[in-house]
Design an enzyme around this catalytic site. Structure first.
Site, PDB file in Angstrom:
ATOM      1  N   CYS A  51     -93.359  40.964 -38.463  1.00 49.10           N
ATOM      2  CA  CYS A  51     -94.792  41.048 -38.724  1.00 49.10           C
ATOM      3  C   CYS A  51     -95.430  39.667 -38.732  1.00 49.10           C
ATOM      4  O   CYS A  51     -94.747  38.652 -38.715  1.00 49.10           O
ATOM      5  CB  CYS A  51     -95.069  41.741 -40.044  1.00 49.10           C
ATOM      6  SG  CYS A  51     -94.504  40.750 -41.403  1.00 49.10           S
TER       7      CYS A  51
ATOM      8  N   CYS B 206     -94.260  37.064 -41.089  1.00 49.11           N
ATOM      9  CA  CYS B 206     -92.983  36.416 -40.771  1.00 49.11           C
ATOM     10  C   CYS B 206     -93.246  35.163 -39.936  1.00 49.11           C
ATOM     11  O   CYS B 206     -92.577  34.146 -40.087  1.00 49.11           O
ATOM     12  CB  CYS B 206     -92.084  37.339 -39.944  1.00 49.11           C
ATOM     13  SG  CYS B 206     -91.759  38.914 -40.703  1.00 49.11           S
TER      14      CYS B 206
ATOM     15  N   ASP C 111    -113.553  22.000  -4.066  1.00 48.17           N
ATOM     16  CA  ASP C 111    -113.333  20.814  -3.257  1.00 48.17           C
ATOM     17  C   ASP C 111    -113.270  21.316  -1.812  1.00 48.17           C
ATOM     18  O   ASP C 111    -112.820  22.433  -1.565  1.00 48.17           O
ATOM     19  CB  ASP C 111    -112.008  20.166  -3.669  1.00 48.17           C
ATOM     20  CG  ASP C 111    -111.728  18.927  -2.855  1.00 48.17           C
ATOM     21  OD1 ASP C 111    -112.665  18.153  -2.643  1.00 48.17           O
ATOM     22  OD2 ASP C 111    -110.580  18.748  -2.431  1.00 48.17           O
TER      23      ASP C 111
ATOM     24  N   ASP D 135    -107.162  20.300  -5.061  1.00 43.91           N
ATOM     25  CA  ASP D 135    -105.720  20.123  -5.060  1.00 43.91           C
ATOM     26  C   ASP D 135    -105.344  19.286  -6.270  1.00 43.91           C
ATOM     27  O   ASP D 135    -106.038  18.383  -6.681  1.00 43.91           O
ATOM     28  CB  ASP D 135    -105.206  19.529  -3.738  1.00 43.91           C
ATOM     29  CG  ASP D 135    -105.884  18.239  -3.376  1.00 43.91           C
ATOM     30  OD1 ASP D 135    -105.835  17.331  -4.207  1.00 43.91           O
ATOM     31  OD2 ASP D 135    -106.470  18.161  -2.279  1.00 43.91           O
TER      32      ASP D 135
HETATM   33  P1  ADP Z   1    -112.738  14.749   1.324  1.00 40.70           P
HETATM   34  O1  ADP Z   1    -113.723  15.075   0.271  1.00 40.70           O
HETATM   35  O2  ADP Z   1    -112.987  15.592   2.537  1.00 40.70           O
HETATM   36  O3  ADP Z   1    -111.333  14.761   0.875  1.00 40.70           O
HETATM   37  P2  ADP Z   1    -112.602  11.786   1.446  1.00 40.70           P
HETATM   38  O4  ADP Z   1    -113.285  11.351   0.220  1.00 40.70           O
HETATM   39  O5  ADP Z   1    -111.141  11.663   1.501  1.00 40.70           O
HETATM   40  O6  ADP Z   1    -113.084  13.257   1.863  1.00 40.70           O
HETATM   41  O7  ADP Z   1    -113.205  10.970   2.681  1.00 40.70           O
HETATM   42  C1  ADP Z   1    -114.603  10.900   2.910  1.00 40.70           C
HETATM   43  C2  ADP Z   1    -114.945  10.387   4.271  1.00 40.70           C
HETATM   44  O8  ADP Z   1    -114.464   9.045   4.439  1.00 40.70           O
HETATM   45  C3  ADP Z   1    -114.356  11.160   5.420  1.00 40.70           C
HETATM   46  O9  ADP Z   1    -115.169  12.261   5.768  1.00 40.70           O
HETATM   47  C4  ADP Z   1    -114.325  10.116   6.512  1.00 40.70           C
HETATM   48  O10 ADP Z   1    -115.559  10.012   7.128  1.00 40.70           O
HETATM   49  C5  ADP Z   1    -114.041   8.830   5.776  1.00 40.70           C
HETATM   50  N1  ADP Z   1    -112.611   8.501   5.772  1.00 40.70           N
HETATM   51  C6  ADP Z   1    -111.794   8.426   4.713  1.00 40.70           C
HETATM   52  N2  ADP Z   1    -110.552   8.054   5.083  1.00 40.70           N
HETATM   53  C7  ADP Z   1    -110.570   7.925   6.418  1.00 40.70           C
HETATM   54  C8  ADP Z   1    -109.596   7.550   7.418  1.00 40.70           C
HETATM   55  N3  ADP Z   1    -108.320   7.295   7.106  1.00 40.70           N
HETATM   56  N4  ADP Z   1    -109.999   7.520   8.681  1.00 40.70           N
HETATM   57  C9  ADP Z   1    -111.263   7.784   9.005  1.00 40.70           C
HETATM   58  N5  ADP Z   1    -112.208   8.113   8.146  1.00 40.70           N
HETATM   59  C10 ADP Z   1    -111.896   8.187   6.859  1.00 40.70           C
HETATM   60 MG    MG Z   2    -109.882  15.868  -0.727  1.00 45.05          MG
END
Ligand code: ADP
Ligand code: MG
Length: 727
Positions: free
Chosen positions: A13, A16, A421, A620
């Site tokens: 219960c 306890c 996201d 994620d």
């Molecule tokens: P999300 O919200 O889609 O995860 P991020 O914050 O990772 O986006 O990236 C935002 C933007 O920055 C992308 O849409 C891109 O335009 C630019 N970007 C980021 N990393 C890279 C990369 N390695 N090469 C080219 N563009 C990039």
């Molecule tokens: Mg992302």
């Protein structure tokens, strides 16, 4: 600091629970102790320098309970065997009690007479007295032993009430015999005992059903595996498989442990882990998980995770942790039951005195006091919360929704807005290059070659898309110096002594690169929901690459379902506004938070919260951890390998947005059930006290109602399974 879980015997219960917790917390070095009634388990966190496991067991014993140790003390103490035994005992005990109580009730209440006297009393009275003595004292001994424990700890609980109730009926009747009165209440005590024992049996049986989920999960794993060694195959016990072993899995068999396909291809049924019924295709290089079923092809896999590290083991651990942890609402219930019983005892005493003064009749006074004690018994209170959580979390696990604690259930009930996201949550997260547009003298291949050379060093999904496109064309990549990652914007490096940048249009503006020439093309591509990254050489634009990600098949459905429940949806992304809005439009999401840098996502959540909104965030679990923690309810999309690491209150094993909607529904359903249970367990008993005190409730009806209340609480929890399945 160490946390351990072990099984406790002899608990039946809510009081306890309180007693064992108190006793454990008194042990020096113990920082946290939580006892779960339906699972009959204690989870204790303690300082190993100050206390040993034996000290904890000693504390349980000194509280008057027992500790059941299984020989090989498994990772997650499994008490299902113990519980089965208790159900069997409760069953036989209640059955015998009923068989003996029926004749006692019939003879005692009908005033039946055998026309035979023995020592001055009718023979029928002797029959009733003897049967009742056996039922109350022998079959109901657990209540009297409980009374002794509770008195010793000065914490009166349910046993005190039942024991005092039945013993008063018995004691009064014996006294009445010697005093020459002819009002006896033997059968009253007997029927109360029998009914409560019956209630205990129903309760034990249905509680077993409520906690079946973990046992079911544990059974999912394979028992043996085909080990391939030196080109030969032999069958080994699953415990003997080590990481690095190569295993053969034939069609129709279970994948034995987590690993990676090294030969062959097949479709797998992963529904037992993810809750998603569609088979998943696997080829060389893909991850496979223990307990999932290989449907058609024979594959060879290399074991990567075994034992407690497999996804299945992590799921079991998460679920059993959630079930032993206390929800905040339960702590309140425990506190109430702690002060409730003493109050009831006072009311019962008051009832007896008032009735005696009013009627001058001892038996009326006594019987009404007994009714008060029996109806007020807070027996179901200890079951109300944990059984609902067990069924809710168990059902969730079956469907790939891992609810980490009772708190998540309480938070899930009142969400105004769900923020998704974008990448990896609403979209698959595996983008591909769709267009390459050189600006100036270079050709397409040269643009791609240069971009891929730089992106090879980035982990970003966009970067991977670019590299993949270059690989498909068999381009050889150049060497990069001084590589720099500009989070949320792009990347930068030196190739052939020239500064090369690739990133968002915004980054180009920041760098002062003139984008006018390409503006019309960028806008056009972005309106098609594509992400445009720009390649610049010495801060001069030399090309555009458009990249598109596929929207998950059930994303639109998820948004619509939320909408129907009156929950708003929003999308958050680091991507540019036009691309974000194009995707949002396709999904029916009206609110877009675009061009948000990764570190600012939590701030956006905070902003909405400061406007008085209850926010759920789904992303994620690794990149979005701060936002998941900041949100009122954080839902992490499992990345498939390390579920235990994910932040947030709820983890979805597979990345389906619709599961988030299901998770909200399930948490609301579970919480609603907890509230109903607490009402049935408590409010209803409390409301009946005045009736009993006024003499309007016979103790027998009170006993029936009490037994009914605990059983109905557990059954109500089990209903979650049915109602949840309908979703
Ligand atoms: P999300 O919200 O889609 O995860 P991020 O914050 O990772 O986006 O990236 C935002 C933007 O920055 C992308 O849409 C891109 O335009 C630019 N970007 C980021 N990393 C890279 C990369 N390695 N090469 C080219 N563009 C990039
Ligand atoms: Mg992302």
């Amino acid at each position: 600091m160490k946390t351990t879980t072990f099984n406790i015997t002899g608990m039946h219960c809510a009081s306890c629970v309180v007693m064992n917790e108190k006793s454990l917390k008194k042990v020096p070095g113990v920082t946290e102790a939580s006892v779960n009634l339906p699972l009959k388990q204690a989870t204790v966190t303690y300082d190993e320098a100050q206390a040993t496991e034996r000290d904890l067991h000693q504390a349980i014993k000194s509280a008057g309970y027992g500790v059941a140790l299984s020989e090989n003390q498994p990772e997650h103490a499994d008490s299902s065997h113990l519980r089965q035994m208790e159900v069997a005992i409760a069953k036989s005990r209640s059955l015998v009690a009923i068989i003996l109580a029926v004749p006692a009730a019939v003879v005692g209440m009908s005033g039946w007479s055998f026309g035979q006297e023995l020592y001055g009393f009718e023979l029928s009275m002797w029959l009733v007295a003897v049967l009742s003595l056996v039922i109350i004292l022998y079959l109901g001994r657990q209540f009297h032993l409980g009374l002794l424990k509770e008195v010793r700890h000065l914490s009166p609980g349910m046993d005190t009430l039942i024991s005092l109730g039945t013993l008063s009926a018995l004691g009064y009747s014996v006294w009445a015999m010697t005093a020459g009165e002819n009002d006896f209440y033997f059968e009253t005590g007997a029927i109360i005992t029998a009914l409560i024992l019956l209630g205990k049996f129903f309760e034990a049986r249905s509680t077993g059903q409520a906690s079946a989920a973990i046992a079911k999960l544990l059974e999912l794993g394979a028992k043996t595996a085909h080990l391939i060694e030196n080109g030969e195959e032999r069958e080994v016990d699953i415990g003997a498989v080590k990481a690095g072993d190569v295993l053969l899995v034939k069609p129709g068999e279970k994948i034995p442990v987590d690993g990676r396909v090294v030969k062959g291809a097949s479709s797998l049924d992963e529904s037992m882990l993810t809750g998603e019924s569609l088979p998943v295709d696997k080829k060389i290089g893909d991850d496979v998980f223990g307990a999932t079923i290989n449907i058609n092809g024979a594959i060879e896999m290399k074991a990567t995770k075994v034992g407690a590290n497999t996804v299945l083991a992590q799921i079991v651990k998460l679920v059993s942790d959630a079930q032993t942890k206390k929800a905040p609402i339960q702590k309140l219930a425990d506190k109430i039951s702690g002060i409730f019983v003493p109050i009831v005892l006072v009311i019962a005493a008051g009832t007896a005195i008032a009735w005696y003064l009013a009627s001058g009749d001892v038996s009326t006074a006594l019987i009404n006091a007994v009714a008060v004690m029996v109806i007020a018994c807070p027996c179901a209170l200890g079951l109300a919360t944990p059984t609902a959580i067990m069924v809710g979390t168990g059902l969730g696990a079956e469907r790939g929704i891992l609810i980490k604690n009772g708190e998540a259930l309480e938070k899930g009930k009142k969400i105004d807005i769900m923020i998704f996201d974008k990448t990896g949550t609403l979209t698959v997260g595996k983008p591909t290059v769709t267009n390459i547009a050189p600006i100036g003298s270079m050709d397409e291949t040269a643009v791609l070659q240069l971009a891929a050379s730089l992106e090879k060093l980035s982990e970003h999904p966009l970067a991977q898309a670019v590299v993949k496109a270059a690989k498909e064309k068999n381009l050889s990549l150049s060497e990069v110096y001084e590589f720099q990652n500009l989070a949320g914007k792009g990347v930068k490096g030196i190739i052939d002594s020239v500064v090369i940048t690739i990133g968002s249009p915004r980054l180009m503006k920041e760098l002062g690169a003139a984008t006018q020439a390409a503006e019309a093309m960028i806008q056009d591509l972005e309106a098609q929901a594509k992400t445009v990254v720009i390649l610049a050489r010495d801060n001069k634009i030399i090309g555009l690459i458009a990249i598109a990600d596929t929207i998950k098949p059930d994303a639109k459905e998820a948004v619509a379902a939320l909408n129907k429940q009156g929950i708003a949806s929003a999308m958050i992304t680091g991507d540019n506004r036009r691309t974000g809005e194009a995707i949002a439009k396709e999904l029916g999401i009206s609110q877009v938070l675009a061009e948000v840098l990764p570190q600012d996502k939590a701030n956006e959540v905070k902003k909405l919260q400061s406007q008085g909104q209850k926010v759920a965030f789904i992303g994620d679990g690794i990149n979005d951890a701060p936002a998941l923690v900041q949100a009122d309810l954080g839902i992490a999309m499992g990345t498939g390998t390390d579920i235990a690491m994910e932040a947030g209150n709820i983890v979805l094993v597979a990345g389906s947005p619709h599961k988030a909607v299901e998770a909200l529904y399930l948490s609301r359903l579970t919480f609603k059930t907890i509230k109903q249970n607490l009402f049935w367990a408590f409010a209803y008993n409390a409301a009946a006290i005045p009736l009993a005190a006024l003499g309007l409730l016979s103790p027998i009806i009170a006993a029936g109602a009490m037994a009914f209340s605990s059983t109905s609480v557990v059954l109500n929890s089990l209903r979650i399974k049915k109602r949840g399945a309908r979703f």
